[in-house]
Design a protein around this motif. Structure first.
Motif, PDB file in Angstrom:
ATOM      1  N   GLU A   1      36.614  31.921  37.399  1.00  8.44           N
ATOM      2  CA  GLU A   1      36.724  33.096  36.527  1.00  8.44           C
ATOM      3  C   GLU A   1      35.863  32.920  35.284  1.00  8.44           C
ATOM      4  O   GLU A   1      35.180  33.846  34.843  1.00  8.44           O
ATOM      5  CB  GLU A   1      38.182  33.316  36.128  1.00  8.44           C
ATOM      6  N   ARG A   2      35.883  31.728  34.712  1.00 12.16           N
ATOM      7  CA  ARG A   2      35.081  31.468  33.520  1.00 12.16           C
ATOM      8  C   ARG A   2      33.586  31.502  33.828  1.00 12.16           C
ATOM      9  O   ARG A   2      32.773  31.807  32.945  1.00 12.16           O
ATOM     10  CB  ARG A   2      35.459  30.110  32.926  1.00 12.16           C
ATOM     11  N   ARG A   3      33.229  31.165  35.053  1.00 11.86           N
ATOM     12  CA  ARG A   3      31.822  31.177  35.429  1.00 11.86           C
ATOM     13  C   ARG A   3      31.230  32.585  35.305  1.00 11.86           C
ATOM     14  O   ARG A   3      30.081  32.755  34.889  1.00 11.86           O
ATOM     15  CB  ARG A   3      31.660  30.668  36.863  1.00 11.86           C
TER      16      ARG A   3
ATOM     17  N   MET B   1      40.263  41.642  35.769  1.00 10.07           N
ATOM     18  CA  MET B   1      41.608  41.499  36.334  1.00 10.07           C
ATOM     19  C   MET B   1      41.810  40.022  36.676  1.00 10.07           C
ATOM     20  O   MET B   1      41.076  39.467  37.486  1.00 10.07           O
ATOM     21  CB  MET B   1      41.769  42.360  37.582  1.00 10.07           C
ATOM     22  N   GLY B   2      42.794  39.389  36.029  1.00 11.53           N
ATOM     23  CA  GLY B   2      43.038  37.971  36.261  1.00 11.53           C
ATOM     24  C   GLY B   2      43.558  37.689  37.659  1.00 11.53           C
ATOM     25  O   GLY B   2      44.027  38.584  38.368  1.00 11.53           O
ATOM     26  N   GLY B   3      43.470  36.441  38.052  1.00  9.14           N
ATOM     27  CA  GLY B   3      43.917  36.037  39.372  1.00  9.14           C
ATOM     28  C   GLY B   3      45.405  36.253  39.569  1.00  9.14           C
ATOM     29  O   GLY B   3      46.213  35.869  38.725  1.00  9.14           O
ATOM     30  N   HIS B   4      45.779  36.873  40.672  1.00  6.22           N
ATOM     31  CA  HIS B   4      47.174  37.201  40.941  1.00  6.22           C
ATOM     32  C   HIS B   4      47.384  37.343  42.444  1.00  6.22           C
ATOM     33  O   HIS B   4      46.430  37.345  43.226  1.00  6.22           O
ATOM     34  CB  HIS B   4      47.565  38.502  40.238  1.00  6.22           C
ATOM     35  N   VAL B   5      48.641  37.464  42.843  1.00  8.38           N
ATOM     36  CA  VAL B   5      49.016  37.699  44.235  1.00  8.38           C
ATOM     37  C   VAL B   5      49.876  38.948  44.290  1.00  8.38           C
ATOM     38  O   VAL B   5      50.824  39.092  43.519  1.00  8.38           O
ATOM     39  CB  VAL B   5      49.798  36.499  44.823  1.00  8.38           C
ATOM     40  N   ASP B   6      49.539  39.885  45.171  1.00  4.84           N
ATOM     41  CA  ASP B   6      50.348  41.095  45.365  1.00  4.84           C
ATOM     42  C   ASP B   6      51.432  40.796  46.396  1.00  4.84           C
ATOM     43  O   ASP B   6      51.222  40.943  47.598  1.00  4.84           O
ATOM     44  CB  ASP B   6      49.460  42.248  45.847  1.00  4.84           C
ATOM     45  N   ASP B   7      52.592  40.370  45.909  1.00  8.47           N
ATOM     46  CA  ASP B   7      53.656  39.927  46.811  1.00  8.47           C
ATOM     47  C   ASP B   7      54.978  40.635  46.542  1.00  8.47           C
ATOM     48  O   ASP B   7      56.026  40.200  47.015  1.00  8.47           O
ATOM     49  CB  ASP B   7      53.859  38.419  46.678  1.00  8.47           C
ATOM     50  N   ALA B   8      54.965  41.728  45.766  1.00  6.56           N
ATOM     51  CA  ALA B   8      56.209  42.416  45.442  1.00  6.56           C
ATOM     52  C   ALA B   8      56.673  43.339  46.561  1.00  6.56           C
ATOM     53  O   ALA B   8      57.832  43.752  46.570  1.00  6.56           O
ATOM     54  CB  ALA B   8      56.053  43.216  44.148  1.00  6.56           C
ATOM     55  N   GLU B   9      55.775  43.672  47.489  1.00  3.33           N
ATOM     56  CA  GLU B   9      56.151  44.556  48.591  1.00  3.33           C
ATOM     57  C   GLU B   9      56.958  43.780  49.635  1.00  3.33           C
ATOM     58  O   GLU B   9      56.789  42.573  49.807  1.00  3.33           O
ATOM     59  CB  GLU B   9      54.900  45.152  49.251  1.00  3.33           C
ATOM     60  N   MET B  10      57.831  44.510  50.349  1.00  2.05           N
ATOM     61  CA  MET B  10      58.631  43.878  51.399  1.00  2.05           C
ATOM     62  C   MET B  10      57.901  43.836  52.735  1.00  2.05           C
ATOM     63  O   MET B  10      58.264  43.082  53.613  1.00  2.05           O
ATOM     64  CB  MET B  10      59.960  44.623  51.563  1.00  2.05           C
ATOM     65  N   ALA B  11      56.870  44.637  52.888  1.00  4.57           N
ATOM     66  CA  ALA B  11      56.110  44.696  54.149  1.00  4.57           C
ATOM     67  C   ALA B  11      54.751  44.042  53.936  1.00  4.57           C
ATOM     68  O   ALA B  11      53.715  44.710  53.908  1.00  4.57           O
ATOM     69  CB  ALA B  11      55.956  46.139  54.606  1.00  4.57           C
ATOM     70  N   LEU B  12      54.752  42.718  53.791  1.00  5.32           N
ATOM     71  CA  LEU B  12      53.513  42.009  53.506  1.00  5.32           C
ATOM     72  C   LEU B  12      52.661  41.776  54.742  1.00  5.32           C
ATOM     73  O   LEU B  12      51.563  41.227  54.636  1.00  5.32           O
ATOM     74  CB  LEU B  12      53.831  40.666  52.844  1.00  5.32           C
TER      75      LEU B  12
END
Length: 416
Positions: free
Chosen positions: A67-69, A258-269
């Protein structure tokens, strides 16, 4: 020569020495201090108490390093004027790397609705290409997935309709908001003085609770049918299916990220995320299940579609850089040719900004908020010692529970 009769007393000096020998007790004590073992420097002392990461086996956040790069430094922190983009994958016909393969390159078509009529028409892209990222199962990039007319249509849809929904970053902080786009068109500016300039995201369908990282049963608005159909058609092109139930429309300024993250809030992953890019080009980073995995950098341009399914659905990803003034010329020319003030203003906005629409499915067909006490996935944490090499791929909604341990985090239930 000394005078006759007087003898000058001299003390022999050691060889290769230009300083006199110590004669007083104070000089002797000071010489003992100087000839003793030298004191450790500040760097040596700090290294003894604070060993290097390699010495203490401290995990390295490789995602943050990348990200810093590519980050845009500005103001007093502007340490780098020229960014090295040599490691970024640019998916063109001339690409010969091993991290992506061209799956299909033919005349693809996506359906959209004309802005002047309500009939559905089919447009053909100039040269659409489906690229498969080899080291991340389920990750596809459809280059030129939307043609210029479709890009103009969805960009106008995003700023005119989606930005005026009930759930945005501005309404989340300050309550109900006026139609900022209409005010910008009326004033003829989307600069810093306009309210639209402060808009960063808008939520469609199920509204995402950013604070508690979950969805609420009753916090929901109607999902646009056109957007749902487009996302479903794009997912089918790579052999996947998605029932669009939620979408987040992001508005990036040229210095946004947008910083590094995981979209894991959904129940149908087990169903993919369909991400559509409009406007300026951006650097898209995607890594692994932890931030120790070095991410891959990919250029995403206006009209490109990223589909995150399978293993890549739960990988860390982010956007560290927006390339200013990289909006396609043919898209800007189309905006100017329309002649309307609204189109010209949209062209001015896209010249320095990026719009991203990411669509996802929240619930499985057999799931509902009343039947689920907790999601099958907790948020992935930074676990350096966890072995992810034997982690199964996401092939169905029955397998996600095998990947991460469950937590006590529950889905919030609204009272009827």
């Amino acid at each position: 020569h000394p005078p006759a009769g007087r003898i000058r007393m001299t003390t022999p000096r050691p060889e290769h020495s230009s300083s006199p020998l110590p004669t007083t007790a104070r000089q002797i004590s000071s010489q003992k201090l100087t000839t003793s073992e030298p004191k450790p420097t500040r760097t040596e002392t700090s290294s003894q108490h604070h060993p290097s990461p390699s010495a203490s086996n401290k995990p390295v956040n490789k995602f943050r390093l990348e990200e810093r790069r590519y980050k845009l430094y500005k103001g007093k922190n502007k340490r780098r004027k020229i960014t090295d983009f040599s490691k970024v994958i640019h998916l063109t016909k001339d690409y010969k790397g091993s991290r992506a393969i061209l799956v299909e390159s033919n005349s693809l078509s996506t359906s959209t609705t004309s802005t002047s009529t309500s009939t559905t028409s089919t447009s053909t892209c100039a040269s659409p290409q489906i690229w498969k990222i080899t080291h991340l199962q389920g990750l596809y990039v459809i280059k030129h997935g939307l043609d210029v007319k479709q890009q103009a249509y969805w960009a106008l849809k995003a700023v005119k309709e989606f930005s005026n929904c009930l759930h945005t970053n501005l309404s989340n902080l300050h309550g109900p908001q006026p139609n900022h786009w209409e005010q910008a068109v009326k004033n003829g500016s989307v600069g810093k003085e306009s309210g639209f300039f402060r808009l960063r995201w808008a939520s469609l369908g199920y509204h995402y609770d950013w604070t508690n990282r979950l969805y609420h049963r009753n916090a929901k608005s109607d999902f646009p049918p056109e957007l749902a159909k487009m996302a479903g058609d794009l997912a089918k092109k790579v052999g996947l299916e998605v029932k669009s139930e939620a979408a987040i429309v992001n508005f990036y300024p040229f210095d946004g990220a947008m910083g590094g993250h995981v979209d894991d809030a959904e129940m149908a992953l087990c169903y993919p995320i369909v991400s559509v890019s409009l406007g300026c080009k951006a650097v898209f980073l995607i890594g692994g299940r932890s931030k120790e995995t070095e991410p891959t950098a990919i250029f995403v341009e206006s009209g490109d579609v990223v589909i995150m399914g399978g293993h890549s659905r739960v990988c860390y990803h982010g956007v560290p850089r927006i390339i200013q003034k990289s909006c396609p010329k043919d898209l800007l020319d189309m905006m100017k040719a329309s002649g309307s003030m609204e189109s010209k203003l949209l062209g001015s906005f896209l010249q320095t900004s990026r719009i991203n629409m990411n669509i996802r499915q929240v619930l499985d067909e057999k799931q509902n908020f009343d039947a689920i006490q907790k999601p099958p996935y907790p948020r992935p944490v930074h676990q350096p010692n966890r072995n992810t090499s034997k982690t199964p791929a996401l092939t169905s909604c029955t397998t996600p529970t095998q990947l991460l341990k469950p937590t006590s985090r529950k889905i919030h239930k609204e009272k009827a």
